[in-house]
Enzyme design. Sequence first.
Site, PDB file in Angstrom:
ATOM      1  N   LYS A 127       0.861  -1.190   0.000  1.00 17.33           N
ATOM      2  CA  LYS A 127       0.000   0.000   0.000  1.00 17.33           C
ATOM      3  C   LYS A 127       0.887   1.226   0.000  1.00 17.33           C
ATOM      4  CE  LYS A 127      -4.432   1.124   0.308  1.00 17.33           C
ATOM      5  NZ  LYS A 127      -5.614   0.375  -0.160  1.00 17.33           N
TER       6      LYS A 127
HETATM    7  P1  NAD Z   1     -12.854   7.998  -2.946  1.00 19.27           P
HETATM    8  O1  NAD Z   1     -11.790   8.988  -2.664  1.00 19.27           O
HETATM    9  O2  NAD Z   1     -13.330   7.779  -4.338  1.00 19.27           O
HETATM   10  O3  NAD Z   1     -14.151   8.360  -2.048  1.00 19.27           O
HETATM   11  C1  NAD Z   1     -14.105   8.506  -0.668  1.00 19.27           C
HETATM   12  C2  NAD Z   1     -15.453   9.054  -0.188  1.00 19.27           C
HETATM   13  O4  NAD Z   1     -15.465   9.067   1.246  1.00 19.27           O
HETATM   14  C3  NAD Z   1     -15.722  10.491  -0.637  1.00 19.27           C
HETATM   15  O5  NAD Z   1     -17.105  10.642  -0.901  1.00 19.27           O
HETATM   16  C4  NAD Z   1     -15.352  11.302   0.619  1.00 19.27           C
HETATM   17  O6  NAD Z   1     -16.011  12.564   0.666  1.00 19.27           O
HETATM   18  C5  NAD Z   1     -15.843  10.363   1.689  1.00 19.27           C
HETATM   19  N1  NAD Z   1     -15.279  10.575   3.016  1.00 19.27           N
HETATM   20  C6  NAD Z   1     -13.980  10.743   3.348  1.00 19.27           C
HETATM   21  N2  NAD Z   1     -13.887  10.925   4.679  1.00 19.27           N
HETATM   22  C7  NAD Z   1     -15.156  10.843   5.171  1.00 19.27           C
HETATM   23  C8  NAD Z   1     -15.724  10.952   6.453  1.00 19.27           C
HETATM   24  N3  NAD Z   1     -14.952  11.168   7.513  1.00 19.27           N
HETATM   25  N4  NAD Z   1     -17.070  10.819   6.584  1.00 19.27           N
HETATM   26  C9  NAD Z   1     -17.853  10.602   5.508  1.00 19.27           C
HETATM   27  N5  NAD Z   1     -17.368  10.486   4.261  1.00 19.27           N
HETATM   28  C10 NAD Z   1     -16.041  10.625   4.111  1.00 19.27           C
HETATM   29  O7  NAD Z   1     -12.350   6.611  -2.285  1.00 19.27           O
HETATM   30  P2  NAD Z   1     -12.826   5.140  -2.629  1.00 19.27           P
HETATM   31  O8  NAD Z   1     -11.937   4.595  -3.665  1.00 19.27           O
HETATM   32  O9  NAD Z   1     -14.302   5.135  -2.812  1.00 19.27           O
HETATM   33  O10 NAD Z   1     -12.454   4.374  -1.284  1.00 19.27           O
HETATM   34  C11 NAD Z   1     -13.336   4.359  -0.150  1.00 19.27           C
HETATM   35  C12 NAD Z   1     -12.907   3.259   0.818  1.00 19.27           C
HETATM   36  O11 NAD Z   1     -12.953   1.996   0.130  1.00 19.27           O
HETATM   37  C13 NAD Z   1     -11.491   3.371   1.359  1.00 19.27           C
HETATM   38  O12 NAD Z   1     -11.467   2.849   2.667  1.00 19.27           O
HETATM   39  C14 NAD Z   1     -10.679   2.462   0.453  1.00 19.27           C
HETATM   40  O13 NAD Z   1      -9.502   2.001   1.076  1.00 19.27           O
HETATM   41  C15 NAD Z   1     -11.689   1.353   0.252  1.00 19.27           C
HETATM   42  N6  NAD Z   1     -11.447   0.534  -0.942  1.00 19.27           N
HETATM   43  C16 NAD Z   1     -11.424   1.104  -2.182  1.00 19.27           C
HETATM   44  C17 NAD Z   1     -11.232   0.302  -3.301  1.00 19.27           C
HETATM   45  C18 NAD Z   1     -11.272   0.847  -4.701  1.00 19.27           C
HETATM   46  O14 NAD Z   1     -11.291   0.037  -5.647  1.00 19.27           O
HETATM   47  N7  NAD Z   1     -11.331   2.161  -4.910  1.00 19.27           N
HETATM   48  C19 NAD Z   1     -11.030  -1.080  -3.141  1.00 19.27           C
HETATM   49  C20 NAD Z   1     -11.064  -1.632  -1.879  1.00 19.27           C
HETATM   50  C21 NAD Z   1     -11.284  -0.803  -0.779  1.00 19.27           C
END
Ligand code: NAD
Length: 421
Positions: free
Chosen positions: A111
């Site tokens: 990561k």
């Molecule tokens: P992203 O940046 O596209 O979106 C994140 C979202 O969370 C945004 O809407 C942001 O405003 C919101 N956010 C951030 N802090 C917040 C808070 N304190 N309260 C409420 N909302 C909040 O990110 P993503 O790719 O959607 O990832 C989201 C989660 O999923 C992360 O934990 C990431 O590690 C996990 N994840 C993502 C993927 C992927 O393929 N993108 C895969 C596995 C896990």
Amino acid sequence: MPIIASEKELSVYENMAARFDVAAAKLGLDEGFQKVLRHPSKEITLYIPVMMDSGSIEVFVGYRVQHSIVRGPGKGGIRFAPDVTLDEIRALASWMTWKCAVVNIPFGGAKGGVVCDPEKLSRRELEAITRRYTAELLDYLGPERDVPAPDLGTNEQVMAWVMDTYSMHVRHTSTAVVTGKPLDLGGSRGRREATGRGCLIVADQALQRLRLNREEQRVIIQGFGNVGSIAAKLMQETGYRIVGVADIHGGIYNPKGIDVPKLINHALEAGQISGFPGCDPVDPMQILFQDCDIAIPAAVENVITSHNADRIKARIIIEAANGPTTALADDILAEKKVFVVPDILANAGGVTVSYFEWVQDRQGYFWSESMVNERLEQMMVASFNDVLGYAERHNVSPRIAAYMLAIDRVAFALRLRGLYA
Ligand code: NAD
């Protein structure tokens, strides 16, 4: 029996390690292997100088942690966020190892992250950070070494810059060095939707186990980025009712249901979901505790803790985010009989289709979207059944079962390879 007896909440890495320790002990893993697998194999800290648009020079701190390459190249996203810490990246790298092992794909875990606020940076500044970050890691990245992907605050464009920078240095186009790329640069059909689609698949599986119908399920999602917005859209399309959503700026709640495609348009135009008509405003940190049947944390770590887990009203939690629940909260949720689909299973759809993307890049042969989605579904359903079967056989929670299954697979490979000294 509580996992840990302390009142203190743990750091993100300590939360990972608490579950690791329980699962490793249940497996009877020998002490030496426990030491090897509990710790990352490599941690790199970078200081990234960037000429800002103002003409001043800023230095950004970046990290890449490789937890394990025992089962294959390191695999894991790059996170751009103002509060990134080495502790968090270390935990996320370990979770990648366990996640890849749970879905049985030939990757290890890694990561990366940069301490920066992408919302406050220009496109040129973001590109400069990304390219310098990649160039500094040149000796560690590569299709056979370590393959990044998007995470919080990064997207397809950032992956395109990683791919281009790496390719310029190795003197040929190397698409397989990174996944989550734009389609025209070797990306996979279905990758953008994969994590959200995986959440839908495991939600359906949980409903089957509990003999519940989609139509009766009121869903709340915290986070409306790549994962949260797509999970919301796909779940609504298949009959679930989305009643609450939050992003970092604010939350909204409407017990009658929220029109997700309209909300996506509103978020694109307004840059946030607040102000969407017909809904009550809710604090984003309180959204998961509103009335609903399924709660989906899809934003950041440590949001369901020992201080608030008793306020969860949902019957099911699908952990779309990595590490949204602390180890102490696990016990409270178990007492409340909440069915938790743990992160290393629930959000594994993303890395599964990242694996498909890496395979397609290396073959130079690209699959149809239906083929990607079909294979994703097969792998997610098989993994869900593996984890739930393990949980029943060993009389443990699905989370500890997922860790046990993963640790067992990684330890098996490590035993075969041996320690090189
Ligand atoms: P992203 O940046 O596209 O979106 C994140 C979202 O969370 C945004 O809407 C942001 O405003 C919101 N956010 C951030 N802090 C917040 C808070 N304190 N309260 C409420 N909302 C909040 O990110 P993503 O790719 O959607 O990832 C989201 C989660 O999923 C992360 O934990 C990431 O590690 C996990 N994840 C993502 C993927 C992927 O393929 N993108 C895969 C596995 C896990």
